[in-house]
Structures are given as C-alpha cells and as structure tokens.
Motif scaffolding. Structure first.
Motif, PDB file in Angstrom:
ATOM      1  N   VAL A 141      -4.876   5.249   5.160  1.00 60.07           N
ATOM      2  CA  VAL A 141      -4.564   5.238   3.594  1.00 60.07           C
ATOM      3  C   VAL A 141      -5.408   5.807   2.820  1.00 60.07           C
ATOM      4  O   VAL A 141      -6.530   5.058   2.402  1.00 60.07           O
ATOM      5  N   TRP A 158       0.930  -1.304   0.023  1.00 60.52           N
ATOM      6  CA  TRP A 158       0.047   0.022   0.045  1.00 60.52           C
ATOM      7  C   TRP A 158       0.959   1.423  -0.042  1.00 60.52           C
ATOM      8  O   TRP A 158       0.401   2.468  -0.554  1.00 60.52           O
ATOM      9  N   THR A 159       2.126   1.399   0.531  1.00 56.67           N
ATOM     10  CA  THR A 159       2.761   2.476   0.753  1.00 56.67           C
ATOM     11  C   THR A 159       3.363   2.885  -0.838  1.00 56.67           C
ATOM     12  O   THR A 159       3.633   4.127  -1.081  1.00 56.67           O
TER      13      THR A 159
END
Length: 187
Positions: A140, A103-104
């Motif tokens: 996120v 996800w990053t």
C-alpha cells in the motif's frame, strides 16, 4: 497480498490475519498488554467460537461471552470484547463491513493516517505499526509515510524476525521510558 503474516506460532492464525482484513484489524486491536502471538491468535479463536469474523457478525455477537470462554481470548476479556465490538460496529457502519476499505479508500498517506486513527483502540503506535505492515506486506503506497524509524511488525517476515522484533521492541520501550522519566535531582 501475503499468504502468511508471521505474528504467531499458528500457521492457521498467520494465514487468517494475512488474507482477512478484519482479522488483521482485530489482531491489532487486541495487541495491548499481551504478547504479539496472543493478540494475533485472537482472531482465529474468535472465528472458531463464532463461526465467522466479519464486521456484522462481530457487531451483533455477545463478544463478552466469546472473550471470557476458556481459554480467554485476551488478558482483559471484558475491555477487549468491548473494543472489538466497537471496531466491528465502526467498520460495519463506516465501510459497509469491508475492513480493507480502511486503506483502499485512502487517496494518500494523510487520509490513511486519518482512517486508521479513527478506528477504536488505534493510537499513534498502532497506526505506525499498521502502516508499516500495509506498506511492507501489502504494497500500500499511501502507507509509506506512516512507516516509523523504529522496528514494527512491518519488518516481521518469519518466526526469527518476530523474535528479533520483540527483542528490539523491548529495548526501544526501555529507551523511550528512560527518555520520558524525570531526571533525579542533583544531590
């Protein structure tokens, strides 16, 4: 980052899946044909048996033996050991072992969706649920586009919320099954 995700009755398991991205991904991989509680306790059991839960360790270990030891990690130990192995190899080889990079490294919702869909064992429902968890619990922003209209683990923030989620999930599945079932012919 949350200090706990309330997906099990074990405070230790809840803390592990909250702080360790690989544990979270393994829990999602195991979340099939067992209760949420069983699936997300799995990473703690694996860690206790192996001594570690990083992608390299999981990729190199004999997970079949780990999964089959009593009590079994999953209802389908052989298949799930293979799935977790494949997930670990993918994370090791694609993200240098850093599970959070799933996800990053995503610049936007489309990239995050593609990253999650590429994970072994992650279909549409897991992608939506994982996206919801990432958005609601980890902040996120790219995950917002993945949050579905129906209840997911992303809305679980307590033991009570888990019970409510499971009841709603049961209803949602029943409605979805009825909608997909062929209609009986008229008599």
């Amino acid at each position: 980052m949350p200090d706990r995700l309330y997906f099990t009755e074990s405070d230790e398991a809840n803390a592990l899946i909250a702080r360790d991205p690989m544990a979270l991904l393994v829990g999602f991989a195991l979340d099939q044909q067992v209760t949420v509680q069983k699936a997300f306790t799995g990473p703690l059991v694996i860690q206790e048996r192996l001594g570690a839960l990083d992608a390299a360790t999981l990729a190199e270990a004999d997970l079949d033996a780990v999964f089959r030891a009593k009590p079994a990690v999953h209802r389908y130990p052989g298949a799930m050991a293979a799935r977790v192995h494949d997930l670990a190899v993918f994370i090791r080889d694609t993200y240098d072992g850093d599970a959070a990079r799933v996800w990053t490294d995503a610049a936007d919702g489309a990239q995050l969706k593609a990253n999650l869909e590429a994970l072994p064992g992650f279909g549409e429902m897991k992608v939506k649920s994982m996206g919801s968890v990432l958005f609601h619990h980890y902040g996120v922003a790219a995950a917002e586009a993945l949050v579905p209209w129906h209840p997911t683990l992303g809305s679980v923030d307590s033991a009570q919320a888990l019970a409510e989620y499971q009841a709603q999930k049961k209803l949602h599945k029943a409605e979805w099954s009825r909608a997909r079932a062929p209609h009986a012919p008229a008599a």
